[in-house]
Design an enzyme around this catalytic site. Structure first.
Site, mmCIF file in Angstrom:
data_model
loop_
_atom_site.group_PDB
_atom_site.id
_atom_site.type_symbol
_atom_site.label_atom_id
_atom_site.label_comp_id
_atom_site.label_asym_id
_atom_site.label_seq_id
_atom_site.Cartn_x
_atom_site.Cartn_y
_atom_site.Cartn_z
ATOM 1 N N LYS A 210 0.837 -1.186 0.000
ATOM 2 C CA LYS A 210 0.000 0.000 0.000
ATOM 3 C C LYS A 210 0.885 1.253 0.000
ATOM 4 O O LYS A 210 1.840 1.348 0.765
ATOM 5 C CB LYS A 210 -0.900 -0.025 1.243
ATOM 6 C CG LYS A 210 -2.013 0.988 1.271
ATOM 7 C CD LYS A 210 -2.906 0.719 2.480
ATOM 8 C CE LYS A 210 -4.088 1.652 2.534
ATOM 9 N NZ LYS A 210 -4.971 1.343 3.690
ATOM 10 N N GLU B 19 -19.388 -5.494 11.105
ATOM 11 C CA GLU B 19 -20.293 -4.659 11.892
ATOM 12 C C GLU B 19 -21.350 -5.469 12.638
ATOM 13 O O GLU B 19 -21.720 -5.132 13.772
ATOM 14 C CB GLU B 19 -20.972 -3.634 10.981
ATOM 15 C CG GLU B 19 -20.036 -2.588 10.398
ATOM 16 C CD GLU B 19 -19.319 -3.031 9.132
ATOM 17 O OE1 GLU B 19 -18.528 -2.242 8.591
ATOM 18 O OE2 GLU B 19 -19.544 -4.188 8.688
ATOM 19 N N ARG C 148 -25.745 -2.279 8.033
ATOM 20 C CA ARG C 148 -25.388 -3.694 7.947
ATOM 21 C C ARG C 148 -25.745 -4.449 9.225
ATOM 22 O O ARG C 148 -25.891 -5.658 9.211
ATOM 23 C CB ARG C 148 -23.879 -3.832 7.703
ATOM 24 C CG ARG C 148 -23.397 -3.154 6.446
ATOM 25 C CD ARG C 148 -21.926 -3.386 6.235
ATOM 26 N NE ARG C 148 -21.715 -3.855 4.874
ATOM 27 C CZ ARG C 148 -20.588 -4.393 4.442
ATOM 28 N NH1 ARG C 148 -19.567 -4.527 5.258
ATOM 29 N NH2 ARG C 148 -20.479 -4.797 3.207
#
Length: 600
Positions: A257, A342, A370
């Protein structure tokens, strides 16, 4: 892997012009590809530092995206990104170079795949862990329709902490399933380093630890790798091999990254995952930002943690973005990053509450969608003392339709016993957060992605709500939800110039509706509610419903967001577009007031 490079001072188009569409990219000789990758990185650094956006994730997938578009035939072959913030290079190679001048700005390119932008964008996928399920359905559809089309999913190791990925893998494994290529973009992070047992297993695969087994093969998937995600010949070879296997297969690619931009590589926090406008040469913000709501929450939760040993925190792979970094440092044994999970976070919080603690779940408003079942049945049904802290509530801005938190007041209000607070300023954030964690049942505190405005002192506290401006008479009452108190006060002053006297009240707690607030509003001829939530089921709709049931002659005008997905742009622009700034509020009140006067 390639050496670290520094950005060119300005982008000069060259190979990018040839590779602006997949056909041109495929025609390039292999020897030209490293130079193309460098051009792409220079372009990304220049453009994203100018506009802001997701820089680190895209610098890490340059070679991978080039290889995908050389091996597969998009859009005939379907390339689905999970999550879509790593799709900038894909956009660049599918004809959208010019759009980067207005990336994530009103009228410009979306920061995520967008079906309205290009046939190459399959889904607007910006909630993690969902792409494998999309791909499973697409692959089965092509098989039933007799279409020879490949389905490719690019999924990060961070997304594999989410349950939907494993539901899809469980449903996809086996040689009898239709062909699907799962490209595992493994950089060891979501924002921060990836956590959990899945991350441990991937680390073993990266180290080629043969004693660890291979979970993907155990699920019936073919597995290729690990592959250096920055080695173009190796990537193309692996992807062609996966394509030719004609079955579900995982291609495990190792990427870095932020690769190619020194400030991103040296950013230990999140490798410049998401940035505002920066000075390219230094990686420093172009202008200092004010104190954010997230920072204000972070300070308050640390103070509360010092006072209450029973207070614990959870987050879903967003410890720093959700404001819990300082709490983590102060109380490392009282905070859990559960990954992009979640549903698990909310029910785990329910268990913590049942065990005698008071959990605070710090989460983005849009992601609470969610976990609604868990909130309703695992927290609400048991009336457990769990506090949700909803960052990015209301209009979020540049991240667009998937990230606006414009549904929470509608969905949370239907959970019996759940109380929802909306602070108007930083002082009230601390005040309401303390009240929330003292409630012996479920609570939520919502605030936007924005700079905290000035403190707005009350002229009086009436029962549970604050009067911010008291006007003579009982003509107009403005009920302001959270930070919209400031434009309501401005509107009240403007209305006075037109001879309309308006009182301004901050309800503080916006769900459930208090009888004291309903009685107060009933004294006014016109009550106007102002909220950055959808109109349906929002604060204003519920107040209007309660007023209608009570009877009487007073009128309620809800000012809220329309029932449609809203595009990206700045928070200020979007609030203004939908009449939720001082000008819009003033005009709406004057229009309705004129109608009422005419009907006398």
């Amino acid at each position: 892997m390639p050496m670290t490079v520094t950005p060119a001072p300005a982008h000069r188009a060259g190979l990018l012009e040839t590779a602006a569409e997949p056909r041109g990219l495929k025609a390039l000789p292999a020897r030209a590809l490293p130079d193309l990758a460098q051009e792409i990185r220079d372009f990304m650094i220049e453009k994203v530092c100018a506009t802001g956006g997701h820089l680190g994730p895209n610098l890490g997938v340059v070679e991978l995206t080039i290889a995908l578009h050389r091996v597969f035939d998009s859009p005939w072959d379907r390339i689905v990104f999970d999550t879509g913030h790593q799709a900038y290079v894909h956009k660049l190679l599918t004809g959208r170079r010019e759009g980067f001048e207005r990336l994530r700005q009103a009228g410009g390119l979306s920061g995520y795949p967008s079906r309205t932008e290009s046939a190459h964008d399959q889904v607007e996928n910006s909630h993690a862990s969902a792409a494998l399920s999309y791909a499973c359905g697409l692959a089965r559809a092509h098989q039933l329709r007799g279409e020879d089309r490949r389905v490719v999913t690019v999924v990060g190791d961070g997304a594999l902490t989410g349950g939907m990925c494993w539901e899809a893998l469980n449903n996809t494994g086996g040689a009898t399933e239709p062909p699907m290529v799962i490209v595992l973009n493994d950089n060891g992070r979501s924002y921060e380093p990836t956590t959990g047992a899945a991350a441990t297993h991937l680390a073993a695969l990266r180290g080629r630890n043969s004693t660890a087994g291979n979970l993907f093969r155990s699920l019936g998937l073919a597995y290729l790798g690990p592959v250096d995600g920055h080695d173009l010949p190796a990537l193309e070879h692996a992807l062609r091999s996966a394509r030719d296997l004609d079955r579900p297969v995982v291609v495990h690619c190792l990427t870095r990254k932020g690769l190619g931009y020194v400030p991103a590589e040296e950013d230990e926090a999140d490798c410049m995952h998401a940035i505002g406008p920066l000075e390219t040469s230094t990686g420093k913000p172009r202008k200092p930002g004010g104190r954010s709501w997230t920072q204000a929450f972070g300070q308050e939760i640390v103070a509360l943690g010092a006072e209450r040993e029973d207070l614990v925190c959870l987050t879903a792979a967003m410890r720093r973005p959700a404001g819990l970094l300082a709490f983590t440092r102060a109380f490392p044994d009282r905070v859990w990053d559960v990954g992009i999970a979640e549903q698990h976070a909310v029910t785990c919080a329910a268990g913590l509450a049942a065990g005698g603690l008071h959990p605070v779940v710090a989460i983005y408003s849009t992601f609470t969608n969610r976990a609604f079942d868990q909130l309703l049945m695992d927290v609400g049904l048991h009336h457990l003392p769990v506090t949700l802290v909803l960052d990015r509530a209301g209009i979020t801005g540049p991240d667009g339709p998937s990230h606006h938190g414009m549904w929470d007041l509608s969905t949370l209000a239907i959970v019996p016993g759940l109380r929802v607070a909306a602070p108007r300023d930083a002082t009230r954030l601390g005040e309401l957060l303390r009240e929330a964690v003292d409630v012996p049942g479920p609570t939520a505190v919502r605030f936007p992605k924005a700079t905290v405005g000035p403190d707005l002192p009350a002229v009086a506290r009436v029962d549970s709500f604050d009067v911010l401006r008291r006007a003579p008479g009982k003509d107009v009452l403005l009920l302001a939800v959270g930070p919209l108190a400031e434009p309501c006060l401005d509107a009240a002053r403007a209305l006075g110039c037109h001879g309309v006297q308006a009182t301004v009240v901050d309800p503080r707690w916006v769900a459930p509706l208090g009888e004291d607030l309903l009685a107060y509003a009933a004294e006014y001829r016109l009550t106007v509610t102002v909220e950055d939530n959808v109109a349906t089921g929002g604060f204003g709709a519920r107040l209007a419903h309660a007023a209608a049931r009570a009877g009487g002659t007073h009128h309620v005008l809800p000012l809220a967001l329309p029932e449609r997905f809203l595009t990206h742009g700045s928070r200020r622009e979007l609030l203004s577009t939908h009449g939720l700034d001082a000008v819009g509020i003033t005009n709406a009140v004057l229009h309705r007031h004129t109608q009422l006067e005419a009907s006398r």
